[in-house]
Design a protein around this motif. Structure first.
Motif, PDB file in Angstrom:
ATOM      1  N   ASP A 190       8.516  76.230 -13.989  1.00  0.00           N
ATOM      2  CA  ASP A 190       8.147  76.501 -15.373  1.00  0.00           C
ATOM      3  C   ASP A 190       7.089  75.890 -15.989  1.00  0.00           C
ATOM      4  OD1 ASP A 190       8.956  75.814 -17.851  1.00  0.00           O
ATOM      5  OD2 ASP A 190       8.976  73.317 -18.274  1.00  0.00           O
TER       6      ASP A 190
ATOM      7  N   ASP B 276       9.900  67.027 -14.978  1.00  0.00           N
ATOM      8  CA  ASP B 276       8.973  68.596 -15.224  1.00  0.00           C
ATOM      9  C   ASP B 276       6.906  68.221 -14.390  1.00  0.00           C
ATOM     10  OD1 ASP B 276       6.392  69.702 -15.954  1.00  0.00           O
ATOM     11  OD2 ASP B 276       8.758  71.022 -17.385  1.00  0.00           O
TER      12      ASP B 276
ATOM     13  N   HIS C  65       5.197  66.139 -17.576  1.00  0.00           N
ATOM     14  CA  HIS C  65       5.643  65.821 -19.012  1.00  0.00           C
ATOM     15  C   HIS C  65       5.316  64.097 -18.609  1.00  0.00           C
ATOM     16  CE1 HIS C  65       8.686  68.783 -20.063  1.00  0.00           C
ATOM     17  NE2 HIS C  65       7.167  69.124 -20.045  1.00  0.00           N
TER      18      HIS C  65
ATOM     19  N   ASP D  77      11.114  71.105 -12.381  1.00  0.00           N
ATOM     20  CA  ASP D  77      10.229  71.624 -13.472  1.00  0.00           C
ATOM     21  C   ASP D  77       9.180  71.710 -13.015  1.00  0.00           C
ATOM     22  OD1 ASP D  77      12.337  73.077 -15.017  1.00  0.00           O
ATOM     23  OD2 ASP D  77      11.691  72.702 -16.756  1.00  0.00           O
TER      24      ASP D  77
ATOM     25  N   GLU E  23      16.098  66.401 -19.425  1.00  0.00           N
ATOM     26  CA  GLU E  23      14.152  66.463 -19.014  1.00  0.00           C
ATOM     27  C   GLU E  23      13.904  65.431 -19.730  1.00  0.00           C
ATOM     28  OE1 GLU E  23      13.382  70.940 -19.135  1.00  0.00           O
ATOM     29  OE2 GLU E  23      11.246  69.968 -18.838  1.00  0.00           O
TER      30      GLU E  23
HETATM   31 MN    MN Z   1      10.215  71.953 -18.394  1.00  0.00          MN
END
Ligand code: MN
Ligand code: PSV
Length: 388
Positions: free
Chosen positions: A286, A214, A217, A241, A179
């Motif tokens: 997430d 993700d 992010h 995520d 990630e």
């Molecule tokens: Mn994550």
């Protein structure tokens, strides 16, 4: 026009993995607001995840975070999951909450701290062996706050060395999901800030290393669907995520801030084979539910993913390809927008009914009495929380 029966089959087969930490208390650095009935153990988290699966029918896997979900007997935890129709999913390593990690974990300048971090990552693979999990999800908080604080390239070499040691330990059916995140908690450099850095490390490691996207992010304005298309094309999209954000890594319910972005992402996934089971893309959540009720929030998030997926599947591919080949910009865009503007809720209700589910999972959960039951039963003990 898309074949509706085929669309329904894909929707019925899609799976979304829910995170154990989404069921626990969470908050900001200012305050964590506890909620009634929050699980006190990883076993109780699975009980809640079981309810989400019971009403959605598409969430059989639950991601764990170690050490937040550490138990003495992982076999017993896996059995508890199985009894609820669940399986243990990705194991998330945690090398960011120990005093030793102030200057990093696997990139730390001190070799003894790096060794400790690698030991934890290897312990996570042992846990995967015990739980039957196939995915090791790695996110590193490593980075620096000030120019000159450490050697940027040296830290990359330390990272590569640690990843290689973990990769070496993976079983045949296990993989690393790597990630990236552009900042936080580090504010100057982050050692894996973007998909390119994650991808470069995965390439060096081998086929069992893939990138996880993700959705919270990236820098504002980043075209996430481009990254998704590229990684799928390279065979390196391991999973998502999912969450959504207005500002930074807000971890809000997926599809809540920008449903159109989620549609664009799912369009690239669908277009590039990412919904085929053989692509093995893990659709994970997430998220942290700080102020909203947790279980219904997870259910809502799953439904948001399903709605974006349904819209993506309704894109008329033949019409899109024809318009693209003809260079007809407006027609091509209209094909996408027609699909996005479709109300897919009736279609998803039908899909659920055909699976023997209640067409409205949120209402079904509310009527089930589970929320009242856990509020009455889960008294005393220490509630689980993000970071505990
Ligand atoms: Mn994550
Ligand atoms: C980091 O912000 C992250 O997205 C990683 O996936 C962590 O493991 C997770 O959050 C914890 O919520």
């Amino acid at each position: 026009m898309p074949d509706i029966a085929a669309v329904k089959t894909v929707l019925a087969g899609q799976r979304v993995e829910t995170p154990s930490w989404g069921y626990g208390n969470s908050g900001t650095r200012f305050k964590v607001f506890p909620q009634q009935g929050v699980p006190r153990t990883p076993f109780e988290k699975l009980d809640d995840a079981g309810k989400v699966h019971e009403f959605t029918g598409v969430t059989p896997k639950v991601s764990l975070h170690i050490p937040w979900d550490r138990v003495d007997d992982y076999g017993a935890l896996a059995k508890h999951a199985k009894e609820r129709g669940l399986q243990l999913g990705a194991i998330n390593a945690n090398v960011f909450q120990d005093d030793d990690y102030k200057l990093g974990s696997v990139c730390h300048p001190d070799a003894s701290v790096r060794r400790k971090a690698v030991q934890h990552l290897l312990e996570c693979v042992d846990i995967m062996d015990a739980t039957g999990s196939t995915d090791l999800k790695l996110w590193f908080a490593d980075g620096t706050n000030y120019p000159g604080q450490d050697d940027i390239r040296g830290r990359q070499d330390r990272l590569a060395e640690a990843l290689a040691a973990v990769y070496e330990r993976l079983g045949d059916d296990q993989r690393i999901l790597l990630e990236y995140k552009f900042f936080e908690p580090a504010f100057y450099t982050t050692d894996i800030p973007d998909w390119g850095t994650a991808y470069a490390h995965c390439l060096k490691l081998g086929d069992k290393a893939q990138v996880v996207v993700d959705t919270g992010h990236h820098a504002p304005g980043t075209n996430i669907e481009f990254i998704v298309a590229l990684l799928l094309n390279e065979g390196r999209l391991g999973g998502f995520d999912f969450n959504s954000r207005f500002y930074a890594d807000d971890d809000l319910m997926v599809g809540s801030a920008d449903p159109f972005q989620l549609f664009r992402i799912m369009h690239e996934v669908s277009q590039n084979g990412g919904l085929d089971t053989s692509a093995n893309v893990a659709f994970m959540l997430d998220q942290c539910h700080n102020i909203e009720a947790k279980i219904p929030a997870v259910i809502r998030s799953v439904m948001n993913v399903q709605e974006a997926t349904a819209k993506a599947l309704l894109v008329d591919r033949n019409a899109l390809t024809a318009a693209q080949r003809a260079g007809d910009v407006l027609a091509a865009n209209a094909v996408l927008m027609d699909a996005y503007s479709t109300d897919v809720r009736p279609l998803l209700r039908e899909v659920r009914e055909e699976q023997g589910l209640n067409p409205d999972p949120v209402a079904a959960y509310a009527a089930s009495g589970w929320q009242e039951q856990i509020a009455a039963e889960r008294v005393g003990g220490k509630q689980a929380g993000w970071g505990a």
